[in-house]
Scaffold this motif. Structure first.
Motif, PDB file in Angstrom:
ATOM      1  N   GLU A  59       0.835  -1.207   0.000  1.00 39.52           N
ATOM      2  CA  GLU A  59       0.000   0.000   0.000  1.00 39.52           C
ATOM      3  C   GLU A  59       0.869   1.255   0.000  1.00 39.52           C
ATOM      4  N   VAL A  60       1.931   1.241   0.789  1.00 35.85           N
ATOM      5  CA  VAL A  60       2.821   2.410   0.835  1.00 35.85           C
ATOM      6  C   VAL A  60       3.550   2.563  -0.491  1.00 35.85           C
ATOM      7  N   ALA A  61       4.049   1.462  -1.037  1.00 30.40           N
ATOM      8  CA  ALA A  61       4.773   1.509  -2.312  1.00 30.40           C
ATOM      9  C   ALA A  61       3.881   2.022  -3.439  1.00 30.40           C
ATOM     10  N   ALA A  62       2.592   1.641  -3.398  1.00 32.83           N
ATOM     11  CA  ALA A  62       1.653   2.048  -4.441  1.00 32.83           C
ATOM     12  C   ALA A  62       1.149   3.475  -4.252  1.00 32.83           C
ATOM     13  N   GLY A  63       1.407   4.041  -3.077  1.00 34.63           N
ATOM     14  CA  GLY A  63       0.947   5.398  -2.815  1.00 34.63           C
ATOM     15  C   GLY A  63      -0.468   5.482  -2.303  1.00 34.63           C
ATOM     16  N   THR A  64      -1.096   4.340  -2.018  1.00 32.34           N
ATOM     17  CA  THR A  64      -2.457   4.336  -1.473  1.00 32.34           C
ATOM     18  C   THR A  64      -2.460   4.492   0.043  1.00 32.34           C
ATOM     19  N   ALA A  65      -1.288   4.456   0.648  1.00 33.66           N
ATOM     20  CA  ALA A  65      -1.130   4.749   2.071  1.00 33.66           C
ATOM     21  C   ALA A  65       0.145   5.567   2.226  1.00 33.66           C
ATOM     22  N   ASP A  66       0.167   6.424   3.232  1.00 35.44           N
ATOM     23  CA  ASP A  66       1.336   7.268   3.461  1.00 35.44           C
ATOM     24  C   ASP A  66       2.375   6.585   4.330  1.00 35.44           C
ATOM     25  N   ALA A  67       1.922   5.640   5.155  1.00 40.39           N
ATOM     26  CA  ALA A  67       2.849   4.967   6.059  1.00 40.39           C
ATOM     27  C   ALA A  67       2.272   3.619   6.475  1.00 40.39           C
ATOM     28  N   ALA A  68       3.151   2.747   6.919  1.00 41.47           N
ATOM     29  CA  ALA A  68       2.737   1.442   7.432  1.00 41.47           C
ATOM     30  C   ALA A  68       3.491   1.171   8.724  1.00 41.47           C
ATOM     31  N   ILE A  69       2.833   0.471   9.640  1.00 38.00           N
ATOM     32  CA  ILE A  69       3.511   0.004  10.849  1.00 38.00           C
ATOM     33  C   ILE A  69       3.700  -1.498  10.707  1.00 38.00           C
ATOM     34  N   VAL A  70       4.959  -1.944  10.727  1.00 37.21           N
ATOM     35  CA  VAL A  70       5.282  -3.361  10.561  1.00 37.21           C
ATOM     36  C   VAL A  70       6.328  -3.772  11.586  1.00 37.21           C
ATOM     37  N   ASP A  71       6.541  -5.086  11.706  1.00 36.11           N
ATOM     38  CA  ASP A  71       7.594  -5.595  12.578  1.00 36.11           C
ATOM     39  C   ASP A  71       8.955  -5.137  12.067  1.00 36.11           C
ATOM     40  N   TYR A  72       9.824  -4.767  12.990  1.00 34.42           N
ATOM     41  CA  TYR A  72      11.180  -4.387  12.620  1.00 34.42           C
ATOM     42  C   TYR A  72      11.880  -5.518  11.875  1.00 34.42           C
ATOM     43  N   VAL A  73      11.655  -6.763  12.333  1.00 40.79           N
ATOM     44  CA  VAL A  73      12.318  -7.899  11.684  1.00 40.79           C
ATOM     45  C   VAL A  73      11.892  -8.018  10.219  1.00 40.79           C
ATOM     46  N   MET A  74      10.659  -7.608   9.913  1.00 34.76           N
ATOM     47  CA  MET A  74      10.212  -7.678   8.530  1.00 34.76           C
ATOM     48  C   MET A  74      10.896  -6.619   7.680  1.00 34.76           C
ATOM     49  N   SER A  75      11.154  -5.461   8.273  1.00 34.74           N
ATOM     50  CA  SER A  75      11.785  -4.388   7.509  1.00 34.74           C
ATOM     51  C   SER A  75      13.208  -4.750   7.105  1.00 34.74           C
ATOM     52  N   ILE A  76      13.858  -5.599   7.889  1.00 33.04           N
ATOM     53  CA  ILE A  76      15.226  -6.012   7.581  1.00 33.04           C
ATOM     54  C   ILE A  76      15.204  -6.916   6.349  1.00 33.04           C
ATOM     55  N   GLY A  77      15.810  -6.471   5.305  1.00 30.25           N
ATOM     56  CA  GLY A  77      15.869  -7.281   4.092  1.00 30.25           C
ATOM     57  C   GLY A  77      14.645  -7.191   3.199  1.00 30.25           C
ATOM     58  N   SER A  78      13.578  -6.505   3.660  1.00 29.69           N
ATOM     59  CA  SER A  78      12.360  -6.398   2.856  1.00 29.69           C
ATOM     60  C   SER A  78      12.210  -5.047   2.175  1.00 29.69           C
ATOM     61  N   ILE A  79      12.904  -4.042   2.719  1.00 22.43           N
ATOM     62  CA  ILE A  79      12.833  -2.711   2.116  1.00 22.43           C
ATOM     63  C   ILE A  79      14.247  -2.174   1.920  1.00 22.43           C
ATOM     64  N   GLY A  80      14.374  -1.178   1.045  1.00 21.38           N
ATOM     65  CA  GLY A  80      15.680  -0.575   0.811  1.00 21.38           C
ATOM     66  C   GLY A  80      16.419  -1.209  -0.359  1.00 21.38           C
ATOM     67  N   ALA A  81      17.671  -0.860  -0.491  1.00 26.56           N
ATOM     68  CA  ALA A  81      18.496  -1.291  -1.624  1.00 26.56           C
ATOM     69  C   ALA A  81      18.507  -2.805  -1.774  1.00 26.56           C
ATOM     70  N   GLY A  82      18.330  -3.258  -3.015  1.00 30.39           N
ATOM     71  CA  GLY A  82      18.387  -4.680  -3.317  1.00 30.39           C
ATOM     72  C   GLY A  82      17.113  -5.444  -3.053  1.00 30.39           C
ATOM     73  N   THR A  83      16.024  -4.743  -2.690  1.00 25.09           N
ATOM     74  CA  THR A  83      14.733  -5.388  -2.430  1.00 25.09           C
ATOM     75  C   THR A  83      13.699  -4.926  -3.450  1.00 25.09           C
ATOM     76  N   ASP A  84      12.498  -5.489  -3.343  1.00 24.56           N
ATOM     77  CA  ASP A  84      11.405  -5.056  -4.222  1.00 24.56           C
ATOM     78  C   ASP A  84      10.887  -3.672  -3.845  1.00 24.56           C
ATOM     79  N   TYR A  85      11.265  -3.189  -2.677  1.00 21.28           N
ATOM     80  CA  TYR A  85      10.793  -1.890  -2.195  1.00 21.28           C
ATOM     81  C   TYR A  85      11.981  -0.983  -1.900  1.00 21.28           C
ATOM     82  N   GLU A  86      12.754  -0.691  -2.941  1.00 20.13           N
ATOM     83  CA  GLU A  86      13.972   0.093  -2.780  1.00 20.13           C
ATOM     84  C   GLU A  86      13.704   1.523  -2.305  1.00 20.13           C
ATOM     85  N   ASP A  87      12.499   2.041  -2.589  1.00 21.94           N
ATOM     86  CA  ASP A  87      12.213   3.428  -2.227  1.00 21.94           C
ATOM     87  C   ASP A  87      11.560   3.564  -0.855  1.00 21.94           C
ATOM     88  N   LEU A  88      11.399   2.458  -0.124  1.00 23.82           N
ATOM     89  CA  LEU A  88      10.809   2.522   1.209  1.00 23.82           C
ATOM     90  C   LEU A  88      11.890   2.546   2.276  1.00 23.82           C
TER      91      LEU A  88
END
Length: 259
Positions: A59-88
């Protein structure tokens, strides 16, 4: 002329309402998750529930939400450089420090048996080895003391599991805990951790996808034997179910688009 004036008045009212309401942004989190509890308290946001944490990132990547609250462990390796969500990116230091545990049926003697297996994997370095593969090694805990296993004389949950020869693990899919790789194979930290515990205990591990909102019902009905999916230990869960020692530290984080 009157119609034009009326239209202008309506537009002014909408603009005034938007400004007066503060132009709240949309924030999303998985329904009935620790993230939802945080999202509902944040000022300046309108909260919307989604089915999974993966959907929250989408939802955040698509722009239909401004922010998401997720587990920190999920953010590791799921967002940022080298992931499908490089701009998050993660915004801020996070919220609500918490610990993960594995939940069994209330009063289950299988909990102590799994605690012993966790301690053994921590001692021989296997738990750290698995965690390192998924960049989670700094979050491993498993230091709490626990009661030694004593099989229940009546209605033993461990005897029930042994009799089946398998431990049915209730999961939902989210990286890096349990997810499908490019070959369609189930992988992840929890996946490998559960299999390692199964080897110590001498039982097969069977993974069963569940709806997170129905996890307690699935457990009580014996459709699954435990909930092993990055489950936050809360006072309510520790009261209503039998929960293992904490094995991983976590927190909730806000994910937004990078600037």
């Amino acid at each position: 002329m009157k119609k034009l004036l009326a239209l202008v008045m309506v537009l002014l009212m909408v603009a005034s309402c938007f400004a007066g309401c503060g132009g709240k942004k949309v924030i999303v989190a998985e329904k009935e998750s620790a993230g939802e509890a945080v999202a509902q308290t944040l000022e300046g946001y309108t909260y919307t529930a989604v089915d999974t944490q993966a959907k929250a990132l989408m939802e955040v990547a698509a722009g239909t939400a401004d922010a998401a609250i997720v587990d920190y462990v999920m953010s590791i390796g799921s967002i940022g450089a080298g992931t499908d969500y490089e701009d998050l990116v993660v915004s801020g230091d996070g919220y609500s420090p918490e610990n993960y545990g594995i939940a069994f049926r209330k009063g289950s003697d299988a909990t102590a048996k799994v605690n012993e297996a966790i301690a053994a994997l921590k001692a021989n370095g296997k738990l750290a080895e698995i965690a390192k593969k998924y960049k989670l090694e700094e979050l491993i805990t498993a230091t709490d003391k626990f009661d030694a296993f004593k099989q229940s004389e009546t209605d033993s949950d461990w005897a029930y599991i042994q009799g089946k020869g398998e431990l049915i693990v209730g999961i939902t899919y989210f990286a890096p805990m349990n997810y499908k790789n490019d070959a369609g194979e189930l992988v992840g930290f929890e996946t490998e951790f559960a299999k390692a515990v199964g080897e110590v205990l001498g039982v097969n591990i069977k993974f069963q996808e569940i709806s997170w909102s129905a996890k307690e019902t699935e457990l009580a009905a014996k459709n699954i034997d435990c909930i092993w999916n990055g489950m936050t230990i809360t006072e309510e869960r520790a009261t209503n179910m039998s929960v293992t020692i904490p094995y991983m530290a976590n927190k909730q984080v806000m994910v937004v688009k990078g600037k």
